[in-house]
Design a protein around this motif. Structure first.
Motif, PDB file in Angstrom:
ATOM      1  N   TYR A 146      37.497  62.790 -37.765  1.00  0.00           N
ATOM      2  CA  TYR A 146      36.933  62.052 -36.640  1.00  0.00           C
ATOM      3  C   TYR A 146      37.719  60.773 -36.376  1.00  0.00           C
ATOM      4  N   LYS A 147      38.103  60.085 -37.438  1.00  0.00           N
ATOM      5  CA  LYS A 147      38.880  58.858 -37.268  1.00  0.00           C
ATOM      6  C   LYS A 147      40.240  59.155 -36.618  1.00  0.00           C
ATOM      7  N   LYS A 148      40.806  60.324 -36.973  1.00  0.00           N
ATOM      8  CA  LYS A 148      42.154  60.650 -36.493  1.00  0.00           C
ATOM      9  C   LYS A 148      42.146  61.272 -35.109  1.00  0.00           C
ATOM     10  N   TYR A 149      41.182  62.167 -34.856  1.00  0.00           N
ATOM     11  CA  TYR A 149      41.231  62.958 -33.638  1.00  0.00           C
ATOM     12  C   TYR A 149      40.129  62.637 -32.619  1.00  0.00           C
ATOM     13  N   ALA A 150      39.082  61.989 -33.044  1.00  0.00           N
ATOM     14  CA  ALA A 150      37.965  61.765 -32.120  1.00  0.00           C
ATOM     15  C   ALA A 150      37.349  60.386 -32.331  1.00  0.00           C
ATOM     16  N   SER A 151      38.186  59.379 -32.487  1.00  0.00           N
ATOM     17  CA  SER A 151      37.682  58.042 -32.823  1.00  0.00           C
ATOM     18  C   SER A 151      36.836  57.431 -31.701  1.00  0.00           C
ATOM     19  N   LYS A 152      36.955  57.975 -30.497  1.00  0.00           N
ATOM     20  CA  LYS A 152      36.155  57.445 -29.383  1.00  0.00           C
ATOM     21  C   LYS A 152      34.739  58.002 -29.365  1.00  0.00           C
ATOM     22  N   ASP A 153      34.501  59.011 -30.192  1.00  0.00           N
ATOM     23  CA  ASP A 153      33.160  59.610 -30.245  1.00  0.00           C
ATOM     24  C   ASP A 153      32.286  58.792 -31.190  1.00  0.00           C
ATOM     25  N   LYS A 154      31.989  57.557 -30.780  1.00  0.00           N
ATOM     26  CA  LYS A 154      31.280  56.620 -31.644  1.00  0.00           C
ATOM     27  C   LYS A 154      29.879  57.115 -32.008  1.00  0.00           C
ATOM     28  N   GLN A 155      29.213  57.809 -31.077  1.00  0.00           N
ATOM     29  CA  GLN A 155      27.846  58.241 -31.335  1.00  0.00           C
ATOM     30  C   GLN A 155      27.774  59.232 -32.496  1.00  0.00           C
ATOM     31  N   ASN A 156      28.655  60.239 -32.479  1.00  0.00           N
ATOM     32  CA  ASN A 156      28.651  61.216 -33.561  1.00  0.00           C
ATOM     33  C   ASN A 156      29.140  60.607 -34.861  1.00  0.00           C
ATOM     34  N   MET A 157      30.088  59.680 -34.784  1.00  0.00           N
ATOM     35  CA  MET A 157      30.566  59.020 -35.994  1.00  0.00           C
ATOM     36  C   MET A 157      29.456  58.184 -36.622  1.00  0.00           C
ATOM     37  N   ARG A 158      28.656  57.541 -35.783  1.00  0.00           N
ATOM     38  CA  ARG A 158      27.530  56.744 -36.288  1.00  0.00           C
ATOM     39  C   ARG A 158      26.501  57.636 -36.970  1.00  0.00           C
ATOM     40  N   LYS A 159      26.211  58.792 -36.353  1.00  0.00           N
ATOM     41  CA  LYS A 159      25.255  59.736 -36.942  1.00  0.00           C
ATOM     42  C   LYS A 159      25.773  60.258 -38.277  1.00  0.00           C
ATOM     43  N   LEU A 160      27.065  60.550 -38.317  1.00  0.00           N
ATOM     44  CA  LEU A 160      27.664  61.054 -39.554  1.00  0.00           C
ATOM     45  C   LEU A 160      27.590  60.015 -40.660  1.00  0.00           C
ATOM     46  N   LEU A 161      27.867  58.767 -40.323  1.00  0.00           N
ATOM     47  CA  LEU A 161      27.812  57.703 -41.319  1.00  0.00           C
ATOM     48  C   LEU A 161      26.374  57.485 -41.805  1.00  0.00           C
ATOM     49  N   ASP A 162      25.404  57.612 -40.908  1.00  0.00           N
ATOM     50  CA  ASP A 162      23.997  57.465 -41.294  1.00  0.00           C
ATOM     51  C   ASP A 162      23.598  58.533 -42.306  1.00  0.00           C
ATOM     52  N   ILE A 163      24.131  59.746 -42.146  1.00  0.00           N
ATOM     53  CA  ILE A 163      23.835  60.822 -43.088  1.00  0.00           C
ATOM     54  C   ILE A 163      24.330  60.450 -44.486  1.00  0.00           C
ATOM     55  N   TYR A 164      25.523  59.862 -44.533  1.00  0.00           N
ATOM     56  CA  TYR A 164      26.068  59.436 -45.827  1.00  0.00           C
ATOM     57  C   TYR A 164      25.178  58.377 -46.464  1.00  0.00           C
ATOM     58  N   HIS A 165      24.802  57.371 -45.688  1.00  0.00           N
ATOM     59  CA  HIS A 165      23.959  56.295 -46.214  1.00  0.00           C
ATOM     60  C   HIS A 165      22.593  56.824 -46.646  1.00  0.00           C
ATOM     61  N   ASP A 166      21.994  57.693 -45.824  1.00  0.00           N
ATOM     62  CA  ASP A 166      20.679  58.242 -46.146  1.00  0.00           C
ATOM     63  C   ASP A 166      20.735  59.085 -47.416  1.00  0.00           C
ATOM     64  N   GLY A 167      21.852  59.811 -47.585  1.00  0.00           N
ATOM     65  CA  GLY A 167      22.007  60.633 -48.787  1.00  0.00           C
ATOM     66  C   GLY A 167      22.041  59.792 -50.047  1.00  0.00           C
ATOM     67  N   HIS A 168      22.762  58.672 -49.999  1.00  0.00           N
ATOM     68  CA  HIS A 168      22.859  57.818 -51.182  1.00  0.00           C
ATOM     69  C   HIS A 168      21.636  56.935 -51.372  1.00  0.00           C
ATOM     70  N   ALA A 169      20.847  56.817 -50.312  1.00  0.00           N
ATOM     71  CA  ALA A 169      19.596  56.065 -50.438  1.00  0.00           C
ATOM     72  C   ALA A 169      18.443  56.964 -50.868  1.00  0.00           C
ATOM     73  N   GLY A 170      18.718  58.268 -50.997  1.00  0.00           N
ATOM     74  CA  GLY A 170      17.683  59.210 -51.421  1.00  0.00           C
ATOM     75  C   GLY A 170      16.720  59.611 -50.323  1.00  0.00           C
ATOM     76  N   GLU A 171      17.062  59.311 -49.073  1.00  0.00           N
ATOM     77  CA  GLU A 171      16.158  59.641 -47.968  1.00  0.00           C
ATOM     78  C   GLU A 171      16.299  61.094 -47.527  1.00  0.00           C
TER      79      GLU A 171
END
Length: 215
Positions: free
Chosen positions: A177-202
């Motif tokens: 995403y960073k290399k090929y779709a960096s303008k897709d901020k909405q999906n990148m934000r959702k993807l990052l939230d999944i990472y944070h939620d996973g490590h927060a146990g949510e």
């Protein structure tokens, strides 16, 4: 003092920043910690909290999460005011994923900073992890067919059975995403939230990734 943590090893970035926050709180018993996010940032709220004085302690900890690669107006406000922030005596922490060199260069010029990069030791190469990269490319495909979705879930189940950590696959997805779709901020934000939620146990990270992929 300004502390900045960044890099593509998100787990280490989050771990290092949280360890620092806990250490600073232990030293500044009555200091408060204020977290700011680009989605709901309000400079008036920040300035009010910077000016507030506690009963026992008036120097606090301000944490900015994912500001530099976020909205331009928010990034510009923070970068243009960091030196003034530091003069206030408060402590400031910025943690990001990878940052463009132009922003790093600007931060490096600031006095009283502690800058630390956390990069994964493993560099993802398409020829070394072709199956995972091909899967990531299929996931990024727009207007996926039903057959595409079936293939994606089948391949995910296969890599899960092989014991591949979700963080490893997340790293590949994020890299693409960073290399090929960096303008897709909405999906990148959702993807990052999944990472944070996973490590927060949510939510279990694989479940979050599957939900995001099929949405």
């Amino acid at each position: 003092m300004l502390y900045t943590f960044y890099g593509n090893d998100i787990k280490k970035v989050l771990g290092a920043s949280q360890k620092l926050i806990e250490g600073l709180k232990a030293k500044r018993e009555f200091a408060q910690v204020f977290y700011f996010y680009p989605e709901n940032f309000n400079k008036e709220n920040l300035e009010t909290q910077q000016a507030a004085q506690g009963l026992f302690f008036d120097k606090h900890i301000f944490v900015f999460k994912n500001f530099i690669e976020g909205k331009k107006e928010v990034r510009d406000y923070v970068l243009n005011n960091i030196e003034n922030f530091i003069k206030s005596g408060h402590l400031y922490i910025i943690f990001e994923n990878e940052m463009d060199d132009k922003y790093l260069d600007k931060i490096k010029k600031i006095k009283d900073i502690n800058l630390k990069e956390y990069a994964t030791k493993k560099i993802f190469k398409e020829d070394a992890s072709s199956k995972l990269f091909n899967l990531a490319a299929l996931i990024m495909k727009t207007n996926k067919t039903t057959q595409d979705k079936i293939s994606i879930i089948t391949q995910i189940n296969e890599i899960k059975e092989k014991g591949t950590a979700p963080e490893e696959f997340f790293g590949i997805l994020w890299w693409r995403y960073k290399k090929y779709a960096s303008k897709d901020k909405q999906n990148m934000r959702k993807l990052l939230d999944i990472y944070h939620d996973g490590h927060a146990g949510e939510e279990e990270m694989w479940q979050g990734l599957e939900r995001w992929i099929l949405s």
